[in-house]
Design an enzyme around this catalytic site. Structure first.
Site, PDB file in Angstrom:
ATOM      1  N   ASP A  10     -28.854  10.606  29.750  1.00  0.00           N
ATOM      2  CA  ASP A  10     -29.404   9.472  28.934  1.00  0.00           C
ATOM      3  C   ASP A  10     -28.671   9.325  27.762  1.00  0.00           C
ATOM      4  O   ASP A  10     -27.697  10.208  27.527  1.00  0.00           O
ATOM      5  CB  ASP A  10     -31.053   9.800  28.657  1.00  0.00           C
ATOM      6  CG  ASP A  10     -31.711   8.910  27.778  1.00  0.00           C
ATOM      7  OD1 ASP A  10     -31.520   7.657  28.077  1.00  0.00           O
ATOM      8  OD2 ASP A  10     -32.351   9.173  26.867  1.00  0.00           O
ATOM      9  N   SER A  11     -29.271   8.358  26.834  1.00  0.00           N
ATOM     10  CA  SER A  11     -28.502   7.902  25.708  1.00  0.00           C
ATOM     11  C   SER A  11     -28.934   9.109  24.641  1.00  0.00           C
ATOM     12  O   SER A  11     -28.304   9.369  23.564  1.00  0.00           O
ATOM     13  CB  SER A  11     -28.813   6.743  25.124  1.00  0.00           C
ATOM     14  OG  SER A  11     -30.086   6.572  24.934  1.00  0.00           O
ATOM     15  N   CYS A  73     -32.271   6.824  32.444  1.00  0.00           N
ATOM     16  CA  CYS A  73     -32.177   5.744  31.382  1.00  0.00           C
ATOM     17  C   CYS A  73     -32.558   4.280  31.856  1.00  0.00           C
ATOM     18  O   CYS A  73     -31.734   3.918  32.944  1.00  0.00           O
ATOM     19  CB  CYS A  73     -30.768   5.828  30.599  1.00  0.00           C
ATOM     20  SG  CYS A  73     -30.488   4.390  29.430  1.00  0.00           S
ATOM     21  N   GLU A 149     -35.726   8.997  18.626  1.00  0.00           N
ATOM     22  CA  GLU A 149     -34.633   9.591  18.630  1.00  0.00           C
ATOM     23  C   GLU A 149     -34.465  10.156  17.194  1.00  0.00           C
ATOM     24  O   GLU A 149     -33.898  11.375  16.942  1.00  0.00           O
ATOM     25  CB  GLU A 149     -33.436   8.948  19.001  1.00  0.00           C
ATOM     26  CG  GLU A 149     -32.195   9.616  19.580  1.00  0.00           C
ATOM     27  CD  GLU A 149     -32.318  10.251  20.693  1.00  0.00           C
ATOM     28  OE1 GLU A 149     -31.503  11.437  20.990  1.00  0.00           O
ATOM     29  OE2 GLU A 149     -33.119   9.800  21.687  1.00  0.00           O
ATOM     30  N   CYS A 183     -38.626   2.504  29.639  1.00  0.00           N
ATOM     31  CA  CYS A 183     -37.334   3.279  28.946  1.00  0.00           C
ATOM     32  C   CYS A 183     -37.807   4.639  28.709  1.00  0.00           C
ATOM     33  O   CYS A 183     -38.938   4.802  28.437  1.00  0.00           O
ATOM     34  CB  CYS A 183     -37.253   2.760  27.608  1.00  0.00           C
ATOM     35  SG  CYS A 183     -36.526   4.062  26.218  1.00  0.00           S
ATOM     36  N   HIS A 185     -37.285   6.895  26.872  1.00  0.00           N
ATOM     37  CA  HIS A 185     -37.917   7.596  25.813  1.00  0.00           C
ATOM     38  C   HIS A 185     -39.432   7.381  25.269  1.00  0.00           C
ATOM     39  O   HIS A 185     -40.017   7.939  24.721  1.00  0.00           O
ATOM     40  CB  HIS A 185     -37.136   6.879  24.497  1.00  0.00           C
ATOM     41  CG  HIS A 185     -35.814   7.243  24.237  1.00  0.00           C
ATOM     42  ND1 HIS A 185     -34.863   6.923  24.878  1.00  0.00           N
ATOM     43  CD2 HIS A 185     -35.313   8.060  23.201  1.00  0.00           C
ATOM     44  CE1 HIS A 185     -33.655   7.672  24.432  1.00  0.00           C
ATOM     45  NE2 HIS A 185     -34.046   8.452  23.175  1.00  0.00           N
TER      46      HIS A 185
HETATM   47  N1  DGL Z   1     -33.712   5.789  27.215  1.00  0.00           N
HETATM   48  C1  DGL Z   1     -32.782   4.839  27.554  1.00  0.00           C
HETATM   49  C2  DGL Z   1     -33.604   3.861  28.430  1.00  0.00           C
HETATM   50  O1  DGL Z   1     -34.259   4.282  29.128  1.00  0.00           O
HETATM   51  C3  DGL Z   1     -32.175   4.467  26.306  1.00  0.00           C
HETATM   52  C4  DGL Z   1     -32.927   3.718  25.154  1.00  0.00           C
HETATM   53  C5  DGL Z   1     -31.661   3.478  24.095  1.00  0.00           C
HETATM   54  O2  DGL Z   1     -30.690   4.117  23.745  1.00  0.00           O
HETATM   55  O3  DGL Z   1     -31.821   2.326  23.684  1.00  0.00           O
HETATM   56  O4  DGL Z   1     -33.407   2.625  28.316  1.00  0.00           O
END
Ligand code: DGL
Length: 266
Positions: A10-11, A73, A149, A183, A185
């Site tokens: 993931d990011s 992600c 984050e 997302c 996150h």
């Molecule tokens: N967790 C990621 C997603 O599901 C990336 C969120 C991001 O880095 O903007 O989109």
């Protein structure tokens, strides 16, 4: 049987929401987790940049000899058709869309996701292909992944609740009964989201959780599960940016400390 590890990327910390379930439902499997924290957020990047980051992450995980990769992600998953790899790479979108179609009673669904994901229209397209009668409202949440984050994950965090109130304003006026957290996150702040929803009966769906179940199915169908008499070495965590915050967010969410986090130059 295949005793190589599962790769997840993931990011940043978002993919941990999938990792948590993968560990629960496949406890013997080894995992290599990669958080591309130097490039977070992906959600505000162009398609080309997202695809480039994804390729780098896949290369990194390949160098760790993984058998399958979960792009945990939403933003990368929304561009998966542009990503080719000899190791299978699974995304998170289809499983949660299927779940949403099974969950909704009034056929009204909202999706929360990054700007890039919403721009791709992938959730709307995928949900409609499963059940054309679905009404789908998409809300982009440009600041949310960055806030999470950087450690704003408590339900009492004023910055978090302000931003969430803005993103949930329209949804609170709609008659949706299901929300896809599109997302990875966002389940980290699921409680804060629930607190701000006017309708407490709305079901929140976790894309990482559904992807974990789909990954298990894929592993068993392809007979690449590990030999479960072997002792699991468990999880190795790598990140690309030197941020102490990853460890803090991870332990806040997972409930245990990640002691052996490795910084890596990609
Ligand atoms: N967790 C990621 C997603 O599901 C990336 C969120 C991001 O880095 O903007 O989109």
């Amino acid at each position: 049987m295949d005793n190589r590890a599962i790769g997840i990327f993931d990011s940043g910390a978002g993919g941990l929401t999938a990792l948590r379930y993968i560990r629960e439902i496949m406890p013997s499997e080894d995992i290599v987790y990669f958080g591309d924290t130097i490039n977070v957020p992906y959600g505000e990047k162009s398609r080309d940049d997202v695809v480039r980051c994804a390729y780098n992450n896949i290369e990194f995980l390949k160098s760790k000899n993984v058998k399958v990769i979960l792009a945990a992600c939403g933003t990368v998953s929304s561009q998966l058709k542009y990503i080719k790899s000899e190791i299978p790479v699974l995304g998170i979108i289809d499983p949660v869309c299927k779940k949403s179609a099974m969950t909704t009673k009034n056929r009204k669904i909202a999706v929360l996701a990054t700007s890039a994901t919403i721009k791709s229209g992938i959730y709307k397209k995928t949900c409609s292909s499963i059940l054309p009668e679905l009404e789908i409202y998409e809300q982009s949440c440009p600041k949310l992944a960055t806030l999470i984050e950087s450690g704003h994950i408590s339900s009492n965090d004023r910055e978090l609740t302000n931003v969430l109130s803005e993103y949930l304003q329209k949804i609170n006026c709609l008659d949706v009964d299901t929300i896809i957290m599109g997302c990875t996150h966002y389940p980290i702040v699921e409680n804060a989201i629930k607190d701000l929803l006017v309708n407490k009966n709305i079901t929140l769906l976790d894309a990482g959780k559904e992807a974990a179940a789909a990954l298990k199915k894929f592993i068993f169908e392809n007979n690449i599960q590990c030999n479960n008499t072997k002792k699991s070495e468990n999880v190795k965590y790598f990140i690309s940016g030197k941020t102490a915050m990853f460890a803090e967010v991870a332990s806040g969410f997972l409930g245990y400390n990640i002691d052996d986090l490795i910084f890596t130059e990609k």
